[in-house]
Write an enzyme that holds these catalytic residues in place. Structure first.
Site, PDB file in Angstrom:
ATOM      1  CG  HIS A 134      -1.856  -1.097   1.388  1.00  0.00           C
ATOM      2  ND1 HIS A 134      -1.914  -1.891   2.505  1.00  0.00           N
ATOM      3  CD2 HIS A 134      -2.809  -1.563   0.550  1.00  0.00           C
ATOM      4  CE1 HIS A 134      -2.877  -2.795   2.352  1.00  0.00           C
ATOM      5  NE2 HIS A 134      -3.424  -2.629   1.176  1.00  0.00           N
ATOM      6  NE  ARG A 137      -2.459  -7.951  -4.225  1.00  0.00           N
ATOM      7  CZ  ARG A 137      -3.215  -8.333  -3.206  1.00  0.00           C
ATOM      8  NH1 ARG A 137      -2.691  -8.408  -2.007  1.00  0.00           N
ATOM      9  NH2 ARG A 137      -4.484  -8.656  -3.372  1.00  0.00           N
ATOM     10  CB  SER A 183      -3.818  -7.008   4.821  1.00  0.00           C
ATOM     11  OG  SER A 183      -3.510  -5.751   4.307  1.00  0.00           O
TER      12      SER A 183
END
Ligand code: PNS
Length: 168
Positions: free
Chosen positions: A23, A96, A134
């Site tokens: 991020h 990604r 995450s």
């Protein structure tokens, strides 16, 4: 055009549970391109986050404090309603791998249908960050693995304490 000339407001929405170096990389690369970048935490607890919205906002504030044109906020409800309130013309999302594409395409097209005046802009995650999520970071730390370099150091400390307090 310099940053100061640009009135362009972009919103970077996400769960940020917690913020990762992936991020951070996106913010670093996008902030110089816009007048203001609003990094906004989805406050909805339906995703059963590890951290409350306030905690996620606080972590973002700590790790993004050096960026003069970055604002940290939270939102609930429809993203496009929030973006309109913020007078944002852009929604920033990171991609990604190809596996992100389908979900992102669906969201971007739905958001465009709801708000044709707001563009979604995708940035590719940096090569060094394309495997970071995450969810995986939380799994690795919970199982005793090393997450240094995957999240900013203050976040690593907070994560470690939270996971230990939960009894692993
Ligand atoms: O970090 P995430 O979990 O991939 O972020 C997803 C997020 C917050 C961008 C998405 O769930 C969202 O925009 N939620 C708000 C509700 C909404 O507007 N839904 C319709 C979008 S198609």
């Amino acid at each position: 055009m310099t940053q100061a000339d640009s009135g362009l407001v972009a919103v970077y929405p996400g769960t940020f549970d917690p913020v990762t170096n992936g991020h951070l990389d996106l913010v670093q690369r996008c902030a110089p391109l816009v007048g203001k970048l609003v990094v906004s935490v989805l406050a909805n607890e339906a995703k059963s986050p590890l951290f409350s919205a306030e905690e996620r906002v606080d972590m973002l504030k700590v790790v993004l404090q050096e960026f003069a044109n970055v604002e940290i906020d939270f939102f609930d409800g429809l993203l496009i309603d929030y973006a309109r309130r913020k007078q944002a013309r852009l929604i920033l999302r990171g991609i990604r791998a190809i596996s992100d594409y389908e979900y992102e395409l669906q969201m971007a097209l739905m958001n465009r249908r709801l708000a044709p005046e707001i563009e979604t802009m995708f940035m590719m995650a940096g090569e060094a960050h394309s495997f970071i999520s995450s969810r995986l970071v939380k799994e690795v730390i919970r199982l005793g693995g090393n997450i240094s370099g995957l999240v900013p150091p203050p976040v690593e400390d907070i994560l470690r304490r939270r996971i230990l307090n939960q009894g692993g």
